[in-house]
Design a protein around this motif. Structure first.
Motif, mmCIF file in Angstrom:
data_model
loop_
_atom_site.group_PDB
_atom_site.id
_atom_site.type_symbol
_atom_site.label_atom_id
_atom_site.label_comp_id
_atom_site.label_asym_id
_atom_site.label_seq_id
_atom_site.Cartn_x
_atom_site.Cartn_y
_atom_site.Cartn_z
ATOM 1 N N ILE A 1 17.185 52.724 -10.742
ATOM 2 C CA ILE A 1 16.776 51.424 -11.296
ATOM 3 C C ILE A 1 15.324 51.459 -11.748
ATOM 4 O O ILE A 1 14.512 52.186 -11.189
ATOM 5 N N LEU A 2 14.998 50.692 -12.747
ATOM 6 C CA LEU A 2 13.637 50.510 -13.269
ATOM 7 C C LEU A 2 12.838 51.819 -13.348
ATOM 8 O O LEU A 2 11.828 51.992 -12.661
ATOM 9 N N PRO A 3 13.275 52.736 -14.198
ATOM 10 C CA PRO A 3 12.605 54.041 -14.245
ATOM 11 C C PRO A 3 11.140 53.976 -14.665
ATOM 12 O O PRO A 3 10.338 54.788 -14.198
ATOM 13 N N VAL A 4 10.770 53.021 -15.503
ATOM 14 C CA VAL A 4 9.378 52.958 -15.948
ATOM 15 C C VAL A 4 8.471 52.539 -14.789
ATOM 16 O O VAL A 4 7.433 53.156 -14.541
ATOM 17 N N LEU A 5 8.872 51.509 -14.061
ATOM 18 C CA LEU A 5 8.062 51.017 -12.938
ATOM 19 C C LEU A 5 7.979 52.051 -11.816
ATOM 20 O O LEU A 5 6.898 52.430 -11.379
ATOM 21 N N PHE A 6 9.138 52.520 -11.372
ATOM 22 C CA PHE A 6 9.138 53.466 -10.257
ATOM 23 C C PHE A 6 8.623 54.846 -10.695
ATOM 24 O O PHE A 6 8.068 55.592 -9.886
ATOM 25 N N GLY A 7 8.779 55.178 -11.973
ATOM 26 C CA GLY A 7 8.203 56.420 -12.485
ATOM 27 C C GLY A 7 6.687 56.409 -12.388
ATOM 28 O O GLY A 7 6.062 57.413 -12.055
ATOM 29 N N ALA A 8 6.092 55.242 -12.672
ATOM 30 C CA ALA A 8 4.638 55.116 -12.541
ATOM 31 C C ALA A 8 4.200 55.270 -11.089
ATOM 32 O O ALA A 8 3.173 55.900 -10.795
ATOM 33 N N ILE A 9 4.997 54.726 -10.189
ATOM 34 C CA ILE A 9 4.677 54.859 -8.754
ATOM 35 C C ILE A 9 4.795 56.322 -8.326
ATOM 36 O O ILE A 9 3.953 56.832 -7.573
ATOM 37 N N VAL A 10 5.831 57.004 -8.814
ATOM 38 C CA VAL A 10 5.995 58.427 -8.497
ATOM 39 C C VAL A 10 4.800 59.220 -9.008
ATOM 40 O O VAL A 10 4.294 60.123 -8.332
ATOM 41 N N PHE A 11 4.316 58.869 -10.209
ATOM 42 C CA PHE A 11 3.154 59.563 -10.763
ATOM 43 C C PHE A 11 1.934 59.373 -9.857
ATOM 44 O O PHE A 11 1.200 60.324 -9.581
ATOM 45 N N MET A 12 1.730 58.157 -9.358
ATOM 46 C CA MET A 12 0.589 57.903 -8.460
ATOM 47 C C MET A 12 0.741 58.660 -7.152
ATOM 48 O O MET A 12 -0.238 59.201 -6.613
ATOM 49 N N MET A 13 1.966 58.727 -6.618
ATOM 50 C CA MET A 13 2.196 59.495 -5.386
ATOM 51 C C MET A 13 1.955 60.986 -5.648
ATOM 52 O O MET A 13 1.392 61.687 -4.811
ATOM 53 N N GLY A 14 2.383 61.460 -6.817
ATOM 54 C CA GLY A 14 2.145 62.858 -7.171
ATOM 55 C C GLY A 14 0.664 63.167 -7.271
ATOM 56 O O GLY A 14 0.201 64.227 -6.855
ATOM 57 N N LEU A 15 -0.096 62.235 -7.827
ATOM 58 C CA LEU A 15 -1.550 62.410 -7.906
ATOM 59 C C LEU A 15 -2.167 62.461 -6.513
ATOM 60 O O LEU A 15 -3.047 63.287 -6.247
ATOM 61 N N ALA A 16 -1.697 61.603 -5.615
ATOM 62 C CA ALA A 16 -2.209 61.607 -4.239
ATOM 63 C C ALA A 16 -1.858 62.919 -3.539
ATOM 64 O O ALA A 16 -2.686 63.486 -2.814
ATOM 65 N N VAL A 17 -0.634 63.414 -3.746
ATOM 66 C CA VAL A 17 -0.233 64.699 -3.155
ATOM 67 C C VAL A 17 -1.092 65.821 -3.729
ATOM 68 O O VAL A 17 -1.548 66.706 -3.006
ATOM 69 N N TYR A 18 -1.350 65.777 -5.031
ATOM 70 C CA TYR A 18 -2.181 66.785 -5.688
ATOM 71 C C TYR A 18 -3.576 66.836 -5.072
ATOM 72 O O TYR A 18 -4.128 67.897 -4.836
ATOM 73 N N GLN A 19 -4.145 65.676 -4.788
ATOM 74 C CA GLN A 19 -5.510 65.619 -4.274
ATOM 75 C C GLN A 19 -5.604 65.920 -2.786
ATOM 76 O O GLN A 19 -6.595 66.481 -2.333
ATOM 77 N N GLN A 20 -4.590 65.565 -2.009
ATOM 78 C CA GLN A 20 -4.741 65.641 -0.553
ATOM 79 C C GLN A 20 -3.907 66.717 0.123
ATOM 80 O O GLN A 20 -4.218 67.118 1.235
ATOM 81 N N ARG A 21 -2.843 67.191 -0.507
ATOM 82 C CA ARG A 21 -1.969 68.080 0.227
ATOM 83 C C ARG A 21 -1.716 69.407 -0.488
ATOM 84 O O ARG A 21 -2.165 70.436 -0.051
ATOM 85 N N ASN A 22 -0.974 69.372 -1.582
ATOM 86 C CA ASN A 22 -0.567 70.599 -2.243
ATOM 87 C C ASN A 22 -0.599 70.374 -3.744
ATOM 88 O O ASN A 22 0.126 69.541 -4.259
ATOM 89 N N GLN A 23 -1.410 71.126 -4.446
ATOM 90 C CA GLN A 23 -1.580 70.906 -5.871
ATOM 91 C C GLN A 23 -0.285 71.139 -6.639
ATOM 92 O O GLN A 23 0.070 70.351 -7.516
ATOM 93 N N MET A 24 0.434 72.199 -6.333
ATOM 94 C CA MET A 24 1.666 72.500 -7.064
ATOM 95 C C MET A 24 2.717 71.418 -6.832
ATOM 96 O O MET A 24 3.397 70.997 -7.766
#
Length: 109
Positions: free
Chosen positions: A68-91
């Motif tokens: 459901i709502l791929p644009v909204l939740f896709g944006a949230i996934v992008f933000m979570m990916g950015l947080a993972v990139y900065q704090q845990r594992n870049q790949m």
């Protein structure tokens, strides 16, 4: 001289380490010097669990964005990916961000 076990400095006349009780030999001095020259990396439980919430939420929101709502939740996934990139594992973060971009593009179609 230095203790072989703990690396603490020990007087030359002593045969046991006052800190840990281990037997002290001249070999201990060379071993302790080598240990001091190497960087001490000690994994902590706090460091290993750092950012795990972002990983779990990122994948959870990715699955939701497929349903459901791929644009909204896709944006949230992008933000979570950015947080993972900065704090845990870049790949892992790059993978989450790439999947988020793909879901957002599919959502617009």
């Amino acid at each position: 001289m230095y203790c072989e076990s703990c690396g603490k400095q020990v007087e030359k006349s002593e045969t046991t380490c006052a800190s840990c009780g281990a037997k002290v030999t001249k070999l201990g001095e060379a071993i302790a010097r080598e240990r001091q020259m190497q960087p001490q990396i000690q994994p902590s439980s706090k460091a290993s669990s750092k950012g795990i919430v972002f990983v779990v939420l990122g994948w959870l929101f990715f699955i939701i964005s497929l349903l459901i709502l791929p644009v909204l939740f896709g944006a949230i996934v992008f933000m979570m990916g950015l947080a993972v990139y900065q704090q845990r594992n870049q790949m892992h973060g790059v993978v989450l961000m790439a999947l988020a971009v793909m879901v957002i593009i599919l959502g617009f179609l």
